[in-house]
Design an enzyme around this catalytic site. Structure first.
Site, PDB file in Angstrom:
ATOM      1  N   HIS A 146      24.877  61.138  20.491  1.00 13.83           N
ATOM      2  CA  HIS A 146      24.414  59.807  20.884  1.00 13.83           C
ATOM      3  C   HIS A 146      22.906  59.687  20.729  1.00 13.83           C
ATOM      4  O   HIS A 146      22.129  60.298  21.472  1.00 13.83           O
ATOM      5  CB  HIS A 146      24.827  59.519  22.338  1.00 13.83           C
ATOM      6  CG  HIS A 146      24.299  58.225  22.854  1.00 13.83           C
ATOM      7  ND1 HIS A 146      23.814  58.083  24.137  1.00 13.83           N
ATOM      8  CD2 HIS A 146      24.149  57.013  22.260  1.00 13.83           C
ATOM      9  CE1 HIS A 146      23.402  56.836  24.311  1.00 13.83           C
ATOM     10  NE2 HIS A 146      23.587  56.174  23.191  1.00 13.83           N
ATOM     11  N   ASN A 197      22.294  56.670  30.349  1.00 15.35           N
ATOM     12  CA  ASN A 197      22.746  55.353  30.814  1.00 15.35           C
ATOM     13  C   ASN A 197      23.030  55.347  32.306  1.00 15.35           C
ATOM     14  O   ASN A 197      22.872  54.315  32.970  1.00 15.35           O
ATOM     15  CB  ASN A 197      23.985  54.906  30.031  1.00 15.35           C
ATOM     16  CG  ASN A 197      23.631  54.353  28.664  1.00 15.35           C
ATOM     17  OD1 ASN A 197      22.502  53.932  28.428  1.00 15.35           O
ATOM     18  ND2 ASN A 197      24.578  54.363  27.753  1.00 15.35           N
TER      19      ASN A 197
END
Length: 289
Positions: A146, A197
């Site tokens: 990611h 996140n």
């Protein structure tokens, strides 16, 4: 199936030519790898090629890269509308739209077409690779890789293993990220939102609660994050930069995964999205631009 050693990775395929996919492709090309960016849309590919060339020209103009290095990176990039390029890819990074059915279909195709040794990574920020691993037919060679937006600038790469991911796959992916000039972090098991996140979400939730209670203004909350905590931008500024629709989507995907009430999308953000106030790119979000 044998996973390639880092020394044997020469050709990297990126699936998806949006902002993330195209920048990931350029990061790999700048690191010396032969790169194919694949997308079903010829128009998207043409736009990506033009944007990447412009970025390189800007870097040369700013003295961040030599003209020779920029030309060499561009020469290592190719653009295709079909997945045939995966036939000799050593490492694949999927950066398609955040829809599970589409990703599963892509990983099934990659599993069929890629060489047996190839590692298949997903750039997804919300979906763990366990959701596509079985479709690939090679779950030990699947993980999340990611990147953060903008991928050309941001140093962090989250490498997330699923229960089937082999240690060799993890080690190779971590080392590849380092060779891209990134600073990878390893997440040992899947959790909705991964690490970045979740940290960002926790700060956002508190900032939203402080603002809703009238404790402080948007500007003062953002100023505190910058001047007291050393953040480069405040939580409301960051939400506007990322895109409130993206923030809303991540929250919805997390809530769908956990079912935890605290993970529901925040109504204030959902309301702004409904008004078309998505942040910087629409000219209005929490702030006006």
């Amino acid at each position: 199936m044998s996973t390639p050693s880092i020394e044997n990775i020469r050709h990297i395929l990126v699936v998806g030519s949006g902002a993330m996919g195209s920048q990931i492709g350029l990061v790999a090309a700048l690191a010396g790898y032969r790169v194919t960016i694949q997308d079903i849309s010829a128009e998207m590919l043409a736009a990506a090629k033009s944007q990447l060339a412009s970025r390189l020209q800007a870097n040369v103009a700013k003295g961040k890269a030599s003209a020779a290095d920029a030309d060499a990176a561009l020469a290592r990039l190719s653009f295709r509308t079909d997945l045939a390029a995966v036939a000799d890819a050593d490492f694949v990074i999927e950066a398609a739209t955040e829809r599970l059915d589409i990703k599963q279909e892509i990983f099934a195709r990659l599993g069929e077409l890629a060489p047996p040794h190839a590692i298949l990574a997903t750039n997804s920020s919300t979906l763990g690779s366990s959701k596509v691993a079985a479709a690939s037919g090679r779950p030990t060679q699947v993980c999340n890789m990611h990147f953060f937006n903008p991928a050309l600038v941001m140093k962090c790469v989250e490498v997330v293993r699923n229960e089937a991911t082999s240690q060799t796959t993890v080690d190779t992916t971590m080392e590849l990220a380092r060779r891209f000039g990134k600073e990878p972090v390893l997440i040992n098991r899947e959790v909705p939102g991964f690490v970045a996140n979740r940290l960002m979400g926790a700060i956002q939730k508190e900032a939203l609660a402080l603002h809703a209670a009238g404790i402080a203004s948007l500007e003062d909350i953002d100023s505190t994050a910058k001047t007291a905590l050393g953040h480069p931008m405040g939580p409301f500024e960051l939400m506007d930069m990322v895109g409130l629709d993206v923030i809303d989507f991540i929250a919805q995907a997390t809530y769908d995964e956990t079912g935890t009430e605290a993970d529901r999308p925040h109504p204030a953000i959902t309301e702004l999205v409904g008004q078309g106030r998505l942040g910087r790119r629409t000219g209005r979000g929490w702030y006006s631009y």
